[in-house]
Design a protein around this motif. Structure first.
Motif, PDB file in Angstrom:
ATOM      1  N   ALA A  36      94.364  11.092  87.996  1.00 50.78           N
ATOM      2  CA  ALA A  36      94.956  12.075  88.904  1.00 50.78           C
ATOM      3  C   ALA A  36      95.499  11.343  90.121  1.00 50.78           C
ATOM      4  CB  ALA A  36      93.924  13.124  89.323  1.00 50.78           C
ATOM      5  N   PRO A  37      96.723  11.639  90.530  1.00 53.85           N
ATOM      6  CA  PRO A  37      97.281  10.975  91.711  1.00 53.85           C
ATOM      7  C   PRO A  37      96.449  11.161  92.970  1.00 53.85           C
ATOM      8  CG  PRO A  37      99.006  12.097  90.485  1.00 53.85           C
ATOM      9  CD  PRO A  37      97.702  12.507  89.866  1.00 53.85           C
ATOM     10  N   ASN A  38      95.722  12.275  93.065  1.00 57.24           N
ATOM     11  CA  ASN A  38      94.954  12.570  94.273  1.00 57.24           C
ATOM     12  C   ASN A  38      93.480  12.174  94.167  1.00 57.24           C
ATOM     13  OD1 ASN A  38      97.118  13.729  95.758  1.00 57.24           O
ATOM     14  ND2 ASN A  38      96.927  15.592  94.548  1.00 57.24           N
ATOM     15  N   LEU A  39      93.124  11.444  93.131  1.00 61.88           N
ATOM     16  CA  LEU A  39      91.723  11.038  92.957  1.00 61.88           C
ATOM     17  C   LEU A  39      91.473   9.754  93.737  1.00 61.88           C
ATOM     18  CD1 LEU A  39      89.173  11.965  91.472  1.00 61.88           C
ATOM     19  CD2 LEU A  39      89.844  10.488  89.565  1.00 61.88           C
ATOM     20  N   GLU A  40      90.639   9.846  94.765  1.00 59.16           N
ATOM     21  CA  GLU A  40      90.380   8.702  95.641  1.00 59.16           C
ATOM     22  C   GLU A  40      89.488   7.675  94.956  1.00 59.16           C
ATOM     23  OE1 GLU A  40      88.829  10.046  99.321  1.00 59.16           O
ATOM     24  OE2 GLU A  40      90.605  11.233  99.860  1.00 59.16           O
ATOM     25  N   GLY A  41      89.757   6.403  95.270  1.00 60.99           N
ATOM     26  CA  GLY A  41      88.898   5.328  94.783  1.00 60.99           C
ATOM     27  C   GLY A  41      89.131   4.939  93.340  1.00 60.99           C
ATOM     28  N   VAL A  42      90.200   5.441  92.732  1.00 58.30           N
ATOM     29  CA  VAL A  42      90.490   5.132  91.329  1.00 58.30           C
ATOM     30  C   VAL A  42      91.884   4.530  91.246  1.00 58.30           C
ATOM     31  CG1 VAL A  42      90.853   6.091  89.021  1.00 58.30           C
ATOM     32  CG2 VAL A  42      88.979   6.951  90.436  1.00 58.30           C
ATOM     33  N   ASP A  43      92.010   3.439  90.517  1.00 58.84           N
ATOM     34  CA  ASP A  43      93.315   2.829  90.269  1.00 58.84           C
ATOM     35  C   ASP A  43      93.988   3.623  89.156  1.00 58.84           C
ATOM     36  OD1 ASP A  43      95.460   1.268  89.323  1.00 58.84           O
ATOM     37  OD2 ASP A  43      94.494  -0.585  89.954  1.00 58.84           O
ATOM     38  N   LEU A  44      94.952   4.472  89.527  1.00 56.02           N
ATOM     39  CA  LEU A  44      95.571   5.392  88.568  1.00 56.02           C
ATOM     40  C   LEU A  44      96.184   4.654  87.388  1.00 56.02           C
ATOM     41  CD1 LEU A  44      96.501   8.207  87.718  1.00 56.02           C
ATOM     42  CD2 LEU A  44      98.479   7.939  89.220  1.00 56.02           C
ATOM     43  N   GLN A  45      96.957   3.621  87.658  1.00 60.21           N
ATOM     44  CA  GLN A  45      97.626   2.915  86.570  1.00 60.21           C
ATOM     45  C   GLN A  45      96.639   2.178  85.671  1.00 60.21           C
ATOM     46  OE1 GLN A  45     100.833   3.260  85.677  1.00 60.21           O
ATOM     47  NE2 GLN A  45     100.814   4.817  87.299  1.00 60.21           N
TER      48      GLN A  45
END
Length: 394
Positions: free
Chosen positions: A73-82
């Protein structure tokens, strides 16, 4: 109508689904295999993905599923989306699921993340593999919108779309295409008066059928068959016989068919046959064309806000059980916005009876089949009204 994706099951939820709406949550789990079914939850569209995702996981687990949050999710903090999007282990876990669930929020986040530039990612391929294996693809609100071949991207102003604001990549975009290419899905439909954007979209995109699912309701689609479940219903629009007058300088429409299906009703997209819920069939069938028909409502109504909350459903019910063969309403803006390029443009909606128009009215529910709909552009006076003034005293 041919269905190009007959393998899996699609569950489209109109949004604002209550946490205790087990008619929908349990049905989703049952369709995925029942107790222990593995469900991958994508909070991709959510503005608060951690909180929203946790709520969805809890609702599914309460109904017996093994639900897992997928941290994409683009708005999920602390996670590398790609990194998460291309993680082979995570992709494999999704592919091994029996169902995939998309949260609500902003549908552009889903397509921009899983299908950037229209090209599917490996994660989207894994989701498609779940469907190809007979699994369930479900979504609520934004998660429902992406199920169509084409989708509404950011078309929040229904009247602006009616007036012609309809641009690729802005008001509409490519969806994920889990339902037939000829079917366009919309959500929050009656609550937000989205018939105003559905009709121009169908006409412009060349889709024959529109399915507008209301809040706290869902539609289960298997091949050509759909079934309405939950606490409300859905509007089905058929454009097969609809025409338009190209000489008119604004959107117009003649002869669309509109039906309202309530919980328990089913419809076959291939044959066009609707089967009302069994409990509804026990009620009196209303056929205004039948000899001796006596309307339950004696006073004609004119609807001054056809894009208002629940107005289309009310107008259909009045057409079914009212004194006239036609019901009229207006879509307009009494106080135009500063950027409105056509402030005096409005639209008169004309619902009318025709062959095959029938329905059932119950306590708090209804089924209305086969109304005809015309939409005519009209000029609205600005201001539409002025206050009366007291006559001068003599």
């Amino acid at each position: 109508m041919q269905t190009s994706n007959p393998t899996g099951t699609v569950v489209v939820i109109g949004g604002a689904l209550k946490a205790d709406s087990d008619a929908v949550w349990q049905r989703l789990v049952d369709e995925a295999g029942g107790e222990g079914a593995r469900v991958a939850v994508f909070p991709t569209a959510a503005y608060e993905p951690e909180r929203i995702g946790a709520q969805i996981v809890a609702a599914l687990q309460r109904c017996g599923a093994q639900a897992e949050l997928v941290p994409i999710a683009p708005n999920l903090e602390g996670v590398d989306l790609q990194a998460a999007l291309h993680d082979p282990a995570l992709i494999a876990r999704v592919a091994a699921s029996q169902a995939v669930f998309f949260s609500g929020g902003a549908q552009e986040y889903i397509v921009d993340t899983l299908q950037p530039g229209g090209q599917p990612t490996a994660m989207l391929d894994a989701i498609r593999a779940v469907f190809a294996a007979g699994g369930v693809i479900a979504g609520t609100s934004a998660g429902a919108a992406v199920m169509s071949r084409m989708m509404f991207r950011d078309a929040m102003d229904n009247l602006a779309v009616l007036k012609g604001q309809w641009r690729a990549g802005q008001e509409y975009d490519r969806g994920l295409g889990f339902v037939d290419a000829d079917l366009l899905i919309d959500q929050h439909f009656l609550k937000r008066g989205r018939i105003g954007r559905m009709l121009p979209a169908l006409q412009t995109l060349g889709c024959r059928l529109g399915l507008g699912v209301d809040e706290n309701a869902a539609v289960v689609i298997k091949g050509s068959r759909l079934e309405v479940i939950g606490g409300s219903g859905a509007v089905l629009v058929d454009m097969a016989a609809a025409t338009r007058d190209a000489a008119l300088p604004a959107f117009n429409l003649t002869g669309a068919r509109v039906s309202y299906l309530d919980a328990g009703d089913s419809h076959d997209l291939a044959s066009g046959v609707t089967t009302p819920a069994s409990h509804r069939l026990a009620e009196t069938r209303i056929d205004p064309a039948a000899p001796g028909f006596e309307p339950g409502e004696q006073v004609e109504r004119y609807f001054l806000d056809m894009l208002g909350d629940g107005c289309m459903r009310q107008a259909l019910m009045h057409l079914l059980d009212g004194p006239s063969d036609e019901v009229f309403g207006l879509a307009y803006r009494a106080r135009p916005q500063a950027d409105d390029t056509a402030p005096g443009l409005g639209f008169e909606f004309r619902l009318r009876r025709g062959p095959g128009f029938v329905g059932w009215l119950g306590e708090g529910d209804c089924t209305v089949l086969g109304a005809r709909l015309d939409v005519v552009p009209v000029k609205v006076a600005m201001p539409m009204f002025t206050p009366l003034v007291a006559a001068p005293r003599t």
